[in-house]
Write a protein that holds these residues in place. Structure first.
Motif, mmCIF file in Angstrom:
data_model
loop_
_atom_site.group_PDB
_atom_site.id
_atom_site.type_symbol
_atom_site.label_atom_id
_atom_site.label_comp_id
_atom_site.label_asym_id
_atom_site.label_seq_id
_atom_site.Cartn_x
_atom_site.Cartn_y
_atom_site.Cartn_z
ATOM 1 N N SER A 22 0.826 -1.213 0.000
ATOM 2 C CA SER A 22 0.000 0.000 0.000
ATOM 3 C C SER A 22 0.861 1.264 0.000
ATOM 4 O O SER A 22 0.510 2.261 0.622
ATOM 5 C CB SER A 22 -0.946 0.014 1.208
ATOM 6 N N GLY A 23 2.020 1.187 -0.654
ATOM 7 C CA GLY A 23 2.898 2.343 -0.775
ATOM 8 C C GLY A 23 3.684 2.683 0.474
ATOM 9 O O GLY A 23 4.357 3.707 0.528
ATOM 10 N N LYS A 24 3.622 1.809 1.502
ATOM 11 C CA LYS A 24 4.283 2.108 2.778
ATOM 12 C C LYS A 24 5.302 1.040 3.147
ATOM 13 O O LYS A 24 5.166 -0.121 2.791
ATOM 14 C CB LYS A 24 3.247 2.212 3.900
ATOM 15 N N VAL A 25 6.304 1.479 3.904
ATOM 16 C CA VAL A 25 7.314 0.573 4.452
ATOM 17 C C VAL A 25 6.958 0.353 5.914
ATOM 18 O O VAL A 25 6.795 1.307 6.668
ATOM 19 C CB VAL A 25 8.732 1.181 4.344
ATOM 20 N N LYS A 26 6.846 -0.899 6.312
ATOM 21 C CA LYS A 26 6.500 -1.203 7.699
ATOM 22 C C LYS A 26 7.642 -1.938 8.378
ATOM 23 O O LYS A 26 8.179 -2.907 7.866
ATOM 24 C CB LYS A 26 5.233 -2.042 7.745
ATOM 25 N N LEU A 27 8.019 -1.413 9.536
ATOM 26 C CA LEU A 27 9.067 -2.015 10.362
ATOM 27 C C LEU A 27 8.487 -2.326 11.737
ATOM 28 O O LEU A 27 7.636 -1.587 12.232
ATOM 29 C CB LEU A 27 10.236 -1.048 10.526
ATOM 30 N N SER A 28 8.982 -3.379 12.351
ATOM 31 C CA SER A 28 8.542 -3.711 13.705
ATOM 32 C C SER A 28 9.297 -2.849 14.719
ATOM 33 O O SER A 28 10.330 -2.243 14.396
ATOM 34 C CB SER A 28 8.795 -5.193 14.005
ATOM 35 N N LYS A 29 8.793 -2.812 15.947
ATOM 36 C CA LYS A 29 9.459 -2.048 17.006
ATOM 37 C C LYS A 29 10.870 -2.572 17.246
ATOM 38 O O LYS A 29 11.793 -1.792 17.473
ATOM 39 C CB LYS A 29 8.643 -2.102 18.296
ATOM 40 N N SER A 30 11.038 -3.888 17.180
ATOM 41 C CA SER A 30 12.372 -4.450 17.416
ATOM 42 C C SER A 30 13.333 -4.103 16.273
ATOM 43 O O SER A 30 14.521 -3.895 16.504
ATOM 44 C CB SER A 30 12.303 -5.963 17.631
ATOM 45 N N GLN A 31 12.828 -4.021 15.049
ATOM 46 C CA GLN A 31 13.676 -3.626 13.925
ATOM 47 C C GLN A 31 14.116 -2.170 14.068
ATOM 48 O O GLN A 31 15.278 -1.834 13.843
ATOM 49 C CB GLN A 31 12.940 -3.837 12.597
ATOM 50 N N ILE A 32 13.184 -1.307 14.459
ATOM 51 C CA ILE A 32 13.515 0.100 14.675
ATOM 52 C C ILE A 32 14.543 0.229 15.796
ATOM 53 O O ILE A 32 15.531 0.960 15.666
ATOM 54 C CB ILE A 32 12.246 0.919 14.999
ATOM 55 N N ALA A 33 14.335 -0.501 16.876
ATOM 56 C CA ALA A 33 15.261 -0.445 18.014
ATOM 57 C C ALA A 33 16.660 -0.901 17.596
ATOM 58 O O ALA A 33 17.663 -0.280 17.976
ATOM 59 C CB ALA A 33 14.736 -1.299 19.167
ATOM 60 N N TRP A 34 16.741 -1.975 16.828
ATOM 61 C CA TRP A 34 18.050 -2.485 16.420
ATOM 62 C C TRP A 34 18.779 -1.459 15.550
ATOM 63 O O TRP A 34 19.940 -1.129 15.809
ATOM 64 C CB TRP A 34 17.917 -3.810 15.664
ATOM 65 N N HIS A 35 18.122 -0.960 14.516
ATOM 66 C CA HIS A 35 18.769 -0.010 13.607
ATOM 67 C C HIS A 35 19.129 1.292 14.324
ATOM 68 O O HIS A 35 20.192 1.865 14.075
ATOM 69 C CB HIS A 35 17.878 0.272 12.390
ATOM 70 N N SER A 36 18.268 1.747 15.223
ATOM 71 C CA SER A 36 18.548 2.982 15.964
ATOM 72 C C SER A 36 19.756 2.818 16.878
ATOM 73 O O SER A 36 20.644 3.682 16.908
ATOM 74 C CB SER A 36 17.317 3.393 16.789
ATOM 75 N N SER A 37 19.797 1.726 17.633
ATOM 76 C CA SER A 37 20.932 1.532 18.551
ATOM 77 C C SER A 37 22.223 1.269 17.776
ATOM 78 O O SER A 37 23.295 1.744 18.163
ATOM 79 C CB SER A 37 20.652 0.414 19.549
ATOM 80 N N HIS A 38 22.130 0.564 16.664
ATOM 81 C CA HIS A 38 23.297 0.306 15.824
ATOM 82 C C HIS A 38 23.848 1.626 15.275
ATOM 83 O O HIS A 38 25.062 1.863 15.275
ATOM 84 C CB HIS A 38 22.904 -0.639 14.685
#
Length: 122
Positions: A22-38
């Motif tokens: 639907s034109g959107k990228v969906k990430l899980s909370k754990s994926q966001i947390a991993w990329h942010s902390s990395h």
């Protein structure tokens, strides 16, 4: 932890693989947390999103994972590193990874050089 880890020309590459719906990228909370902390630790990571209807592939800097979550691809220009076809994605990922690591290493070299030039305490 992202879907993909590889080493390209000596540069470690972490990449989340997503299908655009639907034109959107969906990430899980754990994926966001991993990329942010990395990213906070000066790590380099990416989000590679494929739009099967359009046929395009989008490569984003993983540091923008919170902004990417749930956003329309059209609204993500600030995080977009590359857009192209699926066949060209590995080369684009390699180029972006090497550029990101080179920029990071230049920053580290500048910090070391500044420390070396600092007056020594007696």
């Amino acid at each position: 932890m992202p879907d993909l880890y590889m080493c390209m020309d000596g540069a470690p590459v972490w990449c989340e693989l997503k299908i655009i719906k639907s034109g959107k990228v969906k990430l899980s909370k754990s994926q966001i947390a991993w990329h942010s902390s990395h990213s906070r630790c000066n790590g380099v990571s990416f989000i590679l999103a494929h739009d099967p209807f359009e046929g395009s592939v989008y490569l984003f800097d993983g540091a923008f994972s919170a902004e990417i979550q749930g956003s329309r691809v059209d609204d993500l220009q600030s995080a977009l590193l590359w857009r192209g076809d699926l066949r060209s994605a590995p080369c684009a990922l390699r180029t972006c990874a090497l550029e990101s690591w080179s920029a990071l290493l230049r920053t580290c070299d500048l910090r070391v050089a500044a420390t070396d030039r600092a007056p020594k305490e007696k």
